[in-house]
Write a protein that holds these residues in place. Structure first.
Motif, short mmCIF file in Angstrom:
data_model
loop_
_atom_site.label_atom_id
_atom_site.label_comp_id
_atom_site.label_asym_id
_atom_site.label_seq_id
_atom_site.Cartn_x
_atom_site.Cartn_y
_atom_site.Cartn_z
N PRO A 59 -1.81 -3.10 2.67
CA PRO A 59 -0.95 -3.99 3.46
C PRO A 59 -1.30 -5.47 3.32
CG PRO A 59 -1.69 -2.13 4.78
CD PRO A 59 -2.42 -2.05 3.49
N GLN A 108 0.06 -6.52 -0.01
CA GLN A 108 1.53 -6.52 -0.01
C GLN A 108 2.10 -7.70 0.77
OE1 GLN A 108 2.73 -2.62 1.30
NE2 GLN A 108 3.32 -2.10 -0.79
N ARG A 109 1.41 -8.06 1.85
CA ARG A 109 1.87 -9.21 2.64
C ARG A 109 1.89 -10.46 1.75
NH1 ARG A 109 -2.05 -9.63 6.83
NH2 ARG A 109 -1.68 -7.43 7.10
N ARG A 142 4.78 -10.24 -0.74
CA ARG A 142 6.09 -10.55 -0.14
C ARG A 142 6.24 -12.06 0.03
NH1 ARG A 142 5.35 -5.83 2.98
NH2 ARG A 142 4.37 -7.01 4.64
N ASP A 143 5.15 -12.70 0.47
CA ASP A 143 5.20 -14.14 0.67
C ASP A 143 5.44 -14.87 -0.66
OD1 ASP A 143 5.02 -16.28 2.59
OD2 ASP A 143 3.23 -16.90 1.50
N TRP A 182 6.82 -18.15 3.67
CA TRP A 182 7.94 -17.75 4.55
C TRP A 182 8.11 -18.76 5.68
CZ3 TRP A 182 7.02 -17.11 9.68
CH2 TRP A 182 5.72 -16.77 10.07
#
Ligand SMILES: Cc1cc2nc3c(=O)[nH]c(=O)nc-3n(C[C@H](O)[C@H](O)[C@H](O)COP(=O)(O)OP(=O)(O)OC[C@H]3O[C@@H](n4cnc5c(N)ncnc54)[C@H](O)[C@@H]3O)c2cc1C
Length: 437
Positions: A331, A334-335, A338-339, A395
């Motif tokens: 996680p 993955q964070r 994604r960013d 983000w």
């Protein structure tokens, strides 16, 4: 950093761990042998986070306090932007012993050398050798290197960046790891001496360039006491882009008038992480830092810190099975991934600003107008600073760009710039006509 965290966390639960770091580089040496090829910009936030971990960077390692930047855009006057918030300042480091060809000698100590010594002070063993082989013995990874007997480990952490041929060893270890996508960056250290550096660059300012050079996503000049670090990042920086950058009038104007071009400097074209590796963990093996993931075009040191700590926390408190890394480490990675996708969008939008002078004029005008408002509402200055330094996730920056106040100011600034833009276009056309006639 993983070695430091493994020892530190294990001590908290009275777990006895033997940790070996294989690191062949001698960080006290100047030039390529002691260098991990990086511009050495770290955010103040990272410096503070490290301090909270008990990692206090001494002054010889970190020079703090870059709190102004000049934004140079093609064809326009540079604008200076003061950072409103101390927490947004950046600091600079040399990863190794500093550049070669510094006649006065480098007045800094190595950041990587400091971290290695810190890990050693926690009881980590340093083996100054390159890992040359990885294999399995029963269910444990076996590490081979020159001058040492092969050893089997409970866990192997891969932290070799993306510039090492040894990534192949992990790809061939059988846990389906595939190195991340990369591109090429450019770094050079230009020696000016302390006086000229101070006179032409000041010590608290960095220069960021948004130039009309295709393929160039980010360019900066970062003064470091007696040298100027030049950093170019993009999809594949090549010689042509480097030459175009140094020939740009906006760049030449920063240097002393008698500066003779790139000259004899310390330079390199290292690889740059551009995304997530495939399967960065397996049973008893986990990849951290660049060879797993980084933050797109910024804050690679911060990303290496985050992944190293997450891997160490997983290993010490949960276990070293693939499922443990899947549940806790994945996680985190993955964070970041994604960013980075949001970051890709931001850099895509930035290319329009590189190409279209009307947009650039609007942006520069908006920055100039922001000098009149309170530091907290200098929206464009903060967006640009955070995009280029890593002081905030992509983000968050993206959302700020859709705030009604931001959109209103940008649109009005661009509309106000329209007459000047049209005058410039007319002048260019007339000049061209004159040349043809
Ligand atoms: C041009 C450029 C400029 C950059 N500027 C910045 C910046 O200003 N700020 C920032 O935060 N990030 C910056 N980065 C990104 C940053 O350099 C990386 O994200 C960061 O160094 C990753 O750290 P790492 O520990 O994963 O890998 P690295 O720093 O590459 O370290 C890998 C280590 O592994 C060792 N190693 C390799 N192979 C072996 C082996 N077989 N056995 C034992 N040891 C081995 C190497 O000696 C090295 O010490 C920049 C990158 C580029 C390309």
């Amino acid at each position: 950093m993983s070695g430091f965290f493994l020892k530190e966390l294990a001590a908290r639960i009275n777990l006895k761990l033997t940790v070996n770091i294989f690191e062949p580089r001698d960080f006290s040496r100047t030039g390529p042998p002691g260098c991990n090829m990086c511009a050495g910009v770290v955010s103040e936030e990272l410096v503070q986070t490290l301090a909270a971990e008990g990692i206090n960077l001494p002054e010889m390692v970190v020079q703090r306090g870059i709190d102004t930047y000049f934004l140079h855009t093609s064809g326009l006057e540079p604008v200076d932007i003061a950072i409103p918030d101390v927490g947004m300042r950046i600091a600079t480091v040399y990863r190794g012993g500093g550049p070669r060809l510094s006649p006065e000698g480098v007045q800094w100590s190595s950041f990587d050398g400091f971290l290695l010594e810190l890990a050693k002070s926690k009881g980590v063993n340093h083996i100054p050798q390159r890992v040359t082989g990885l294999s399995w013995h029963k269910d444990r990874p076996r590490v081979s290197c020159k001058g040492h007997a092969d050893e089997d480990y409970d866990l192997v952490i891969g932290a070799m960046g993306v510039n090492s041929a040894s990534l192949k060893l992990f790809e061939e270890l059988g846990f389906s790891y595939q190195a991340p996508p990369v591109s090429k960056g450019y770094l050079s250290e230009i020696y000016l001496g302390v006086e000229k550096t101070r006179k032409y660059f000041g010590m608290g300012s960095m220069h960021i360039f948004l130039l009309e050079i295709p393929g160039l996503k980010f360019a900066a000049l970062i003064p470091k006491t007696e040298n100027i670090t030049v950093c170019l990042l993009g999809e594949d920086i090549n010689r042509e882009i480097v030459q175009q950058f140094f020939a740009a009038p906006e760049v030449r104007a920063c240097f002393p008038p008698d500066w003779d071009g790139i000259g004899d400097v310390c330079r390199c074209m290292p690889k740059l992480n551009l995304g997530l590796a495939k399967n960065p963990y397996g049973n008893r093996v986990v990849m951290v830092g660049d060879c797993a993931i980084s933050r797109l075009y910024k804050d690679g040191i911060g990303a290496a810190y985050i992944t190293a700590k997450a891997a160490a926390v997983t290993a010490v408190f949960l276990g070293v099975h693939r499922d443990d890394f899947h549940n806790y480490y994945r996680p985190v990675v993955q964070r970041m991934d994604r960013d980075n996708h949001v970051g890709e969008m931001i850099f895509y939008i930035t290319t329009f600003y590189q190409r279209l002078s009307l947009l650039r004029m609007g942006m520069v005008r908006m920055i100039a107008m922001e000098k009149r408002v309170s530091p907290q509402s200098r929206d464009m200055s903060r967006v640009l600073w955070d995009t280029f330094t890593g002081s905030a996730p992509y983000w968050e920056i993206f959302l700020r760009c859709f705030h009604p106040r931001f959109v209103y100011r940008l649109v009005t600034s661009t509309l106000y710039s329209l007459p000047r833009y049209l005058r410039g276009r007319m002048k260019n056309l007339q000049e061209k006509k004159g040349q043809v006639a």
